[in-house]
Design a protein around this motif. Structure first.
Motif, PDB file in Angstrom:
ATOM      1  N   UNK A  37       3.377   2.407   7.995  1.00 26.37           N
ATOM      2  CA  UNK A  37       2.608   1.907   6.853  1.00 26.37           C
ATOM      3  C   UNK A  37       2.693   2.891   5.689  1.00 26.37           C
ATOM      4  N   UNK A  38       2.220   2.451   4.533  1.00 20.72           N
ATOM      5  CA  UNK A  38       2.305   3.281   3.336  1.00 20.72           C
ATOM      6  C   UNK A  38       0.918   3.460   2.710  1.00 20.72           C
ATOM      7  N   UNK A  39       0.599   4.712   2.395  1.00 24.01           N
ATOM      8  CA  UNK A  39      -0.641   5.057   1.691  1.00 24.01           C
ATOM      9  C   UNK A  39      -0.299   5.301   0.229  1.00 24.01           C
ATOM     10  N   UNK A  40      -0.996   4.615  -0.681  1.00 24.91           N
ATOM     11  CA  UNK A  40      -0.794   4.829  -2.118  1.00 24.91           C
ATOM     12  C   UNK A  40      -2.154   4.945  -2.785  1.00 24.91           C
ATOM     13  N   UNK A 121       5.311  12.252  -2.384  1.00 20.99           N
ATOM     14  CA  UNK A 121       4.967  12.487  -3.789  1.00 20.99           C
ATOM     15  C   UNK A 121       4.749  11.195  -4.570  1.00 20.99           C
ATOM     16  N   UNK A 122       5.413  10.121  -4.137  1.00 18.33           N
ATOM     17  CA  UNK A 122       5.467   8.912  -4.967  1.00 18.33           C
ATOM     18  C   UNK A 122       4.190   8.077  -4.923  1.00 18.33           C
ATOM     19  N   UNK A 123       3.619   7.766  -6.099  1.00 15.31           N
ATOM     20  CA  UNK A 123       2.433   6.902  -6.164  1.00 15.31           C
ATOM     21  C   UNK A 123       2.787   5.408  -6.161  1.00 15.31           C
ATOM     22  N   UNK A 124       4.095   5.094  -6.138  1.00 13.97           N
ATOM     23  CA  UNK A 124       4.534   3.691  -6.079  1.00 13.97           C
ATOM     24  C   UNK A 124       5.890   3.654  -5.378  1.00 13.97           C
TER      25      UNK A 124
END
Length: 278
Positions: A37-40, A121-124
Motif C-alpha cells: 500500500x501507499x501512504x501519502x 520522498x514523493x508526496x504523489x
C-alpha cells in the motif's frame, strides 16, 4: 536516521525486534498473504479497495478474522504507525499469516499480522523519466487458479523472475501463465495500448487482482478510453504502441523497450495525471 517501528499484532515494536519462531506458518509453509500500500500526506491511499481485496483473500485462504480487516481498521493502524514513525509519505506492507500450530494441517485458523512502513520522498505518484527495458521470463509459468489472483506469501515465481531480471540487466520482466499468455510483471499488472485500444490480462489469466489495476480500469472507463480485459498473446508486444505497468506503490511505470521494439508514453502520462487528481 531514527529506528523505525512496526505494528506486530497490535503492538508498536522496533522494526529490528526478533519476533518469529521457526514454527511460524508464513516462514514454514508460506501460509499467509500480504498487501502492498501507499501512504501519502499521512493517509492511506485507496484504503477501501485494499480492505476489500484483503478480506476476500483471507476468506479464500480460510483465515479467521477477515471481518476485522475493514477500511476503518486499516486506516487507523496505518495512520497510528505513520505518526509513531513521523513519516508522511511511504510504502506499506501488511502481512497476514495463519497463527497456528500443526504441520500442513493447522490446529486453528487464527489471524496474525504485521504492518511495516518504509519512508519515501514523493508526496504523489511520479511517472518514471527513463522507460523500463523488459523481456519475458520463460523459466517458470504462473498457474491459473483462484490463488493466482491473491498476493500470497509464496512468491517464488517473482523471486526467480527478479534473479532473471538482475542477471540480464533488465528493469523488469513479463510473466506468462501456464497457457503461454501474458499474465503480469514481477511486481505489477500489465497494460497494452494496441490499435487505439487498451488491454490488460483478465483475472482468469492468473494475474494478481491489483488495486492500481482496478483504479486504471476505472479511469479508462471515466475518460472513454476503449478498454478490454483479455487473453493476450505475448506477440502483441511487437506490435503495441505503448506498454505500462501498475501497482499501488509506484502508480504507473511506462515501458520503453522490449527486444528491438520501442514504445511511447502519451497514454501513461495522461492516466498518471488523472491518478494524481484522485
Amino acid at each position: 536516521m531514527m529506528p523505525l517501528f512496526i505494528n506486530f499484532n497490535g503492538e508498536l515494536l522496533h522494526a529490528d525486534s526478533k519476533l518469529l519462531t521457526t514454527a511460524n506458518r508464513a516462514f514454514r509453509y508460506g501460509d499467509g498473504l500480504f498487501e502492498s500500500m501507499r501512504l501519502m500526506k499521512g493517509q492511506l491511499k485507496f484504503a477501501d479497495l485494499h480492505a476489500d481485496r484483503l478480506q476476500r483473500a483471507m476468506k479464500a485462504l480460510k483465515i479467521d478474522g477477515y471481518s476485522q480487516m475493514d477500511t476503518w481498521f486499516l486506516k487507523e493502524k496505518v495512520e497510528q504507525l505513520a505518526s509513531r514513525n513521523k513519516i508522511k509519505h511511504g510504502r506499506l506492507r501488511l502481512t497476514v499469516y495463519r497463527d497456528s500450530e500443526g504441520f500442513y494441517t493447522p490446529t486453528q485458523n487464527k489471524m496474525g499480522y504485521c504492518i511495516e512502513l518504509q519512508p519515501m520522498d514523493e508526496p504523489r505518484y511520479f511517472l518514471n523519466d527513463k522507460g523500463l527495458i523488459m523481456d519475458i521470463f520463460t523459466d517458470l509459468a504462473k498457474p491459473t487458479n483462484f490463488l493466482s489472483n491473491i498476493k500470497t506469501c509464496n512468491s517464488l515465481i517473482y523471486v526467480l523472475a527478479g534473479i532473471f531480471k538482475t542477471q540480464n540487466r533488465l528493469d523488469d520482466t513479463f510473466l506468462l501463465n501456464q497457457n503461454g499468455y501474458l499474465c503480469e510483471a514481477s511486481s505489477s499488472n500489465i497494460f497494452v495500448w494496441y490499435k487505439s485500444h487498451l488491454y490488460t490480462p483478465a483475472l482468469s489469466e492468473g494475474c494478481v487482482e491489483g488495486v492500481m489495476r482496478q483504479i486504471i480500469i476505472k479511469l479508462a472507463k471515466q475518460t472513454n478510453i476503449p478498454f478490454t480485459e483479455a487473453q493476450i498473446n505475448p506477440d502483441i508486444l511487437y506490435e503495441a504502441d505503448e506498454v505500462f505497468l501498475s501497482n499501488a506503490t509506484t502508480g504507473i511505470q511506462w515501458v520503453m523497450g522490449y527486444g528491438v521494439k520501442r514504445y511511447f508514453n502519451r497514454l501513461s502520462k495522461g492516466l498518471m495525471d488523472e491518478l494524481n487528481k484522485m
